[in-house]
Design a protein around this motif. Structure first.
Motif, PDB file in Angstrom:
ATOM      1  N   VAL A 247       0.828  -1.202   0.000  1.00 17.31           N
ATOM      2  CA  VAL A 247       0.000   0.000   0.000  1.00 17.31           C
ATOM      3  C   VAL A 247       0.866   1.257   0.000  1.00 17.31           C
ATOM      4  O   VAL A 247       0.543   2.243  -0.649  1.00 17.31           O
ATOM      5  CB  VAL A 247      -0.968  -0.012   1.204  1.00 17.31           C
ATOM      6  N   VAL A 256      -4.336  -5.158  -5.045  1.00 18.92           N
ATOM      7  CA  VAL A 256      -4.898  -6.498  -4.845  1.00 18.92           C
ATOM      8  C   VAL A 256      -4.103  -7.544  -5.632  1.00 18.92           C
ATOM      9  O   VAL A 256      -3.755  -8.608  -5.117  1.00 18.92           O
ATOM     10  CB  VAL A 256      -6.396  -6.536  -5.222  1.00 18.92           C
ATOM     11  N   ALA A 289     -12.566  -8.246  -9.298  1.00 19.70           N
ATOM     12  CA  ALA A 289     -11.585  -7.656 -10.212  1.00 19.70           C
ATOM     13  C   ALA A 289     -10.327  -8.499 -10.343  1.00 19.70           C
ATOM     14  O   ALA A 289      -9.713  -8.563 -11.401  1.00 19.70           O
ATOM     15  CB  ALA A 289     -11.222  -6.254  -9.734  1.00 19.70           C
ATOM     16  N   SER A 290      -9.937  -9.162  -9.254  1.00 20.41           N
ATOM     17  CA  SER A 290      -8.702  -9.928  -9.326  1.00 20.41           C
ATOM     18  C   SER A 290      -8.953 -11.297  -9.961  1.00 20.41           C
ATOM     19  O   SER A 290      -8.060 -12.126 -10.035  1.00 20.41           O
ATOM     20  CB  SER A 290      -8.097 -10.103  -7.933  1.00 20.41           C
ATOM     21  N   CYS A 340      -8.399  -9.905   2.943  1.00 13.09           N
ATOM     22  CA  CYS A 340      -8.522  -9.370   1.592  1.00 13.09           C
ATOM     23  C   CYS A 340      -9.566  -8.283   1.456  1.00 13.09           C
ATOM     24  O   CYS A 340      -9.590  -7.567   0.467  1.00 13.09           O
ATOM     25  CB  CYS A 340      -8.843 -10.483   0.618  1.00 13.09           C
ATOM     26  N   THR A 341     -10.456  -8.171   2.435  1.00 14.35           N
ATOM     27  CA  THR A 341     -11.453  -7.112   2.313  1.00 14.35           C
ATOM     28  C   THR A 341     -10.876  -5.794   2.797  1.00 14.35           C
ATOM     29  O   THR A 341     -11.533  -4.775   2.777  1.00 14.35           O
ATOM     30  CB  THR A 341     -12.721  -7.441   3.114  1.00 14.35           C
ATOM     31  N   LEU A 342      -9.617  -5.843   3.253  1.00 19.03           N
ATOM     32  CA  LEU A 342      -8.979  -4.626   3.728  1.00 19.03           C
ATOM     33  C   LEU A 342      -8.052  -4.095   2.650  1.00 19.03           C
ATOM     34  O   LEU A 342      -7.685  -4.805   1.728  1.00 19.03           O
ATOM     35  CB  LEU A 342      -8.156  -4.958   4.968  1.00 19.03           C
ATOM     36  N   PHE A 343      -7.682  -2.873   2.798  1.00 16.86           N
ATOM     37  CA  PHE A 343      -6.729  -2.274   1.855  1.00 16.86           C
ATOM     38  C   PHE A 343      -7.212  -2.393   0.416  1.00 16.86           C
ATOM     39  O   PHE A 343      -6.416  -2.588  -0.494  1.00 16.86           O
ATOM     40  CB  PHE A 343      -5.360  -2.957   1.944  1.00 16.86           C
ATOM     41  N   VAL A 344      -8.511  -2.368   0.226  1.00 19.14           N
ATOM     42  CA  VAL A 344      -8.996  -2.555  -1.136  1.00 19.14           C
ATOM     43  C   VAL A 344      -9.178  -1.193  -1.793  1.00 19.14           C
ATOM     44  O   VAL A 344      -9.838  -0.328  -1.254  1.00 19.14           O
ATOM     45  CB  VAL A 344     -10.318  -3.346  -1.139  1.00 19.14           C
ATOM     46  N   PRO A 345      -8.572  -0.994  -2.960  1.00 19.32           N
ATOM     47  CA  PRO A 345      -8.699   0.295  -3.630  1.00 19.32           C
ATOM     48  C   PRO A 345     -10.109   0.448  -4.199  1.00 19.32           C
ATOM     49  O   PRO A 345     -10.807  -0.543  -4.416  1.00 19.32           O
ATOM     50  CB  PRO A 345      -7.678   0.205  -4.762  1.00 19.32           C
ATOM     51  N   PRO A 348      -9.898  -1.021  -8.558  1.00 15.24           N
ATOM     52  CA  PRO A 348      -8.839  -1.989  -8.832  1.00 15.24           C
ATOM     53  C   PRO A 348      -8.733  -2.262 -10.331  1.00 15.24           C
ATOM     54  O   PRO A 348      -9.723  -2.220 -11.053  1.00 15.24           O
ATOM     55  CB  PRO A 348      -9.310  -3.241  -8.092  1.00 15.24           C
TER      56      PRO A 348
END
Lengths: 387, 394
Positions: A247, A256, A289-290, A340-345, A348
């Protein structure tokens, strides 16, 4: 009259020269599934496994979770006596709704006075007399009553409980299952187990962004998979530092993808230690998205080992149904965050280019991050939850 | 590292004497108080003595105190029991937007059954202004239910000012006070103003699973739980004799040993306010309850992350209230107080107990300073979004 359990297996009987090893594996897995039910005897003959000296009511639910078994039946064992055989046959038919039946006798002990066709005829005629609702259909019967005359006695059974099918766990090698607390990854793990893989689970947590309840959820999922797999090793990786590094030094739209690539690298390292030859994920085409084709490709190139994605073409509803039938669903929907639900732009990238991604990674000291993160990885061995 | 438990509004650790006493009741005074024989008489005596002791402590007659399974049952009973018998006189019920769910959810049920439920807004501190209540009261109002101390922010409602308004403008209304967070913390002024008041043992170092409803003599109320004739036919079910004994003892020990919590709360506030970006939701120490401080820090958008970060340092606090900290929905209390941004979603509640020490407050402040600094270091980019959706591993 004694009762034992007969389990049938199918597919592995076809496997040529390795057949003996496969059968032995299946027998071992059956033993392991029943290990706490006393001094159980497990023997194998011609496509069947007999389990004696066991509480059949306790054993059968366990056996329906042993991959490789096609069906499981309770078997009644009695002296080689036509009266006893008749009574048992009648009892088994009488407890069901009337339909068509067939008697299939096999005289393995040739000292018995009646041969197989004679047993079929005598029992069939007896049933027709006693139970008028039933009729014979030798081609497509609703129920087959098997009668086997062996030196130890007469064995009577009908196939009743379907097994899970698949191949015995341990037959096809070891994989690292990337396990989140979500719905998909435990189902992917179950499917890998079904095709005979052994699994080591790997979970990424991000304290303090995730708490102890998220971990408890994953532990519970692994314990459930252990009902199918036997004891499972779970690695818990502290992923926070890596997320923070990404990040703080990489473009937000790629965070991600970059995190996923780091997860693949960590999984590869664990695979090395565990002697695993593949990675297994719950990824599903187009879900997020990933999980576009482009993203999956770029994520996959970070891994040395093949990334197996059993759910890739499933619809979400199909995955949910499977999670429900396996029993992982109620655990997966507990409302705690996974890393994974954290730091999500907010935006993406959905079609990242490998070149772009590699350039973004230039600012990361990948080796150092991996080494530090692996040093913080915990290892637990979990067994099935049984009361 | 010593643990610092500052989540006493969720529940408390029992006084060590409480389980000792309860064990002796379970072992030696184990009868059913309704039984005719000696065992029953012995158990009934334990129940009576405990009731007398508690009644003396809260300031009511023993026969006005009814034991329940806890605060939630007491609140449910008051709402359904008071409103039910008054339905012929009117259908208007008045409460505040910041009540505990054990009041608000039963009121939702009553709203479905045809009652008109008015949830009055509160000010930025969580307090109800008397003029708002005055404006809402009508002669056909049948129930007014307002908490004594708010469990999330510690706001104290001014019952001395509120209750004359009710008596004057809504003479038929029954008055219920949720005093679960007030007992053994504040003088129970509300007891003189109210028809029913609810209490819970485990908020004051007593056992979980026991509470009480004070019902003023002469108040008409229906039972919530029907069955046997226990508790003067108003609350059926074999009494929780050991629990009640533990409850009474806990209240006594709070009075004998209770700390002056307000001083400690001031120290906590002083310490936290040295952390840059500190803010306080609800009343500042001195203006509210002596044991609750609801804090937030600019740049820390998610309270549960701070909770985890503090837990890893041995300091236990909660987001809002333990009852809804499992959901990621923002607190209805803070929303009603018009909080927004980090103050709404990043709030954590420190709540003190009778065993809290000055040293623990010091430790908690140090841990908070450290955790906040560390979290801020990494919250620069993109981390605001806690929204679900990209659980790539799922």
């Amino acid at each position: 009259m004694a009762q034992l359990v007969m389990a049938r297996y199918g597919e592995i009987a076809l496997k040529g020269r390795n057949r003996h090893r496969f059968e032995q594996l299946l027998v071992n897995n059956v033993r392991r599934a029943l290990h706490d039910l006393g001094r159980v005897s497990v023997t194998r003959t011609y496509g069947r496994i007999f389990i004696e000296n066991v509480d059949t009511a306790a054993a059968i639910p366990r056996l329906t979770r042993v991959f490789g078994l096609v069906s499981v039946s309770p078997v009644w064992v009695m002296p080689q006596d036509m009266d006893a055989i008749r009574a048992q046959t009648l009892a088994m038919l009488a407890q069901r709704r009337p339909g068509t039946f067939k008697i299939q006798a096999r005289r393995a002990d040739k000292s018995f006075p009646h041969d197989s066709p004679a047993i079929n005829r005598q029992l069939g005629a007896y049933v027709l007399d006693e139970l008028p609702g039933w009729s014979v259909d030798v081609h497509h019967p609703d129920l087959v009553i098997y009668v086997e005359i062996r030196p130890e006695g007469a064995f009577i059974f009908s196939t009743s409980v379907p097994g899970p099918g698949g191949l015995p766990v341990g037959m096809t090698g070891r994989g690292i299952l990337l396990l989140s607390g979500g719905i998909d990854s435990p189902v992917a793990g179950w499917m890998a187990l079904k095709r005979g893989m052994e699994l080591t689970a790997l979970h990424f947590e991000s304290p303090p962004y995730t708490g102890p309840r998220s971990r408890e959820k994953v532990v519970d999922l692994v314990r459930l998979l252990a009902e199918y797999a036997g004891p499972v090793t779970l690695y818990i990786n502290h992923f926070t530092r890596i997320q923070q590094a990404i990040v703080s030094s990489c473009p937000p739209s790629l965070t991600v993808i970059l995190m996923r690539r780091m997860m693949m690298r960590l999984a590869d390292c664990i695979a090395e230690d565990e002697g695993a030859s593949a990675l297994v994920t719950g990824e599903n085409l187009g879900q997020v998205a990933s999980q576009t084709l482009e993203s999956l490709a770029v994520i996959g190139t970070a891994a040395v080992r093949p990334v197996l994605r059993p759910l890739i073409f499933f619809d979400k509803m199909e995955i949910v149904e499977r999670a429900q039938s396996i029993g992982t669903y109620p655990i997966s929907v507990r409302p705690y965050e996974d890393c994974c639900t954290l730091f999500v732009p907010s935006h993406p990238a959905t079609s990242p280019r490998e070149r772009q991604v590699v350039a973004a990674e230039a600012g990361l000291d990948i080796e150092a991050l991996l080494a530090a993160s692996l040093a913080q990885t915990e290892r637990l061995v979990l067994t099935e939850a049984r009361d | 590292m010593a643990e610092v438990y500052l989540d006493n509004s969720a529940t408390t650790r029992v006084w060590p004497e409480v389980p000792q006493l309860m064990e002796s009741v379970y072992r030696d005074q184990y009868g059913n108080p309704s039984s005719l024989h000696k065992r029953g008489v012995v158990a009934e005596k334990v129940l009576d003595t405990s009731r007398q002791e508690l009644a003396a402590a809260v300031g009511c007659h023993p026969h006005e105190l009814f034991f329940t399974s806890g605060g939630t049952e007491a609140n449910n009973w008051a709402v359904f029991g008071l409103a039910g018998v008054r339905k012929p006189r009117g259908k208007r019920i008045i409460t505040t937007a910041v009540e505990h769910p054990s009041i608000l959810v039963p009121l939702d049920v009553l709203a479905e059954r045809g009652f008109e439920v008015i949830r009055l807004p509160v000010d930025w501190r969580g307090e109800l202004e008397a003029s708002r209540l005055a404006a809402a009261l009508t002669p056909d109002t049948v129930l007014v239910t307002i908490m004594a101390v708010n469990n999330e922010v510690g706001a104290v409602q001014d019952w001395a000012a509120l209750s004359p308004l009710v008596r004057e403008r809504a003479p038929h209304a029954a008055v219920h006070v949720d005093a679960v967070q007030a007992l053994a913390k504040l003088p129970l002024l509300c007891l003189e103003q109210a028809d029913t008041v609810s209490f819970s043992a485990h908020k004051l170092h007593g056992p979980q699973g026991v509470g009480a409803l004070y019902v003023r003599e002469g108040t008409r109320i229906q039972p919530l739980i029907f069955g046997g004739e226990q508790e003067r036919k108003l609350r059926a079910g074999t009494e929780n004799v050991a629990g009640v004994a533990g409850f009474a003892l806990a209240v006594r020990l709070c009075r004998e040993r209770g700390q002056e919590l307000m001083q400690l709360l001031h120290e906590l506030y002083q310490g936290l306010s040295d952390i840059p970006g500190f803010g306080c939701n609800g009343p500042t120490p001195g203006a509210g309850a002596p044991h609750i401080l609801n804090a937030y820090f600019e740049g820390i958008p998610r309270g549960e992350v701070l909770v985890h970060a503090l837990a890893s340092r041995g300091v236990y606090v909660s987001t809002g209230s333990a009852c809804h900290s499992r959901r990621s929905r923002p607190s209805h209390v803070l929303s009603a107080m018009h909080r927004s941004g980090d103050a709404l979603t990043g709030a954590v509640r420190f709540s003190l107990g009778a065993a809290t020490t000055r040293e623990e407050i010091r430790q908690a402040v140090a841990a908070t300073a450290e955790a906040v600094a560390e979290l801020r270091l990494h919250s620069g980019k993109g981390s605001r979004s806690g929204a679900a959706g990209y659980g790539a591993l799922r």
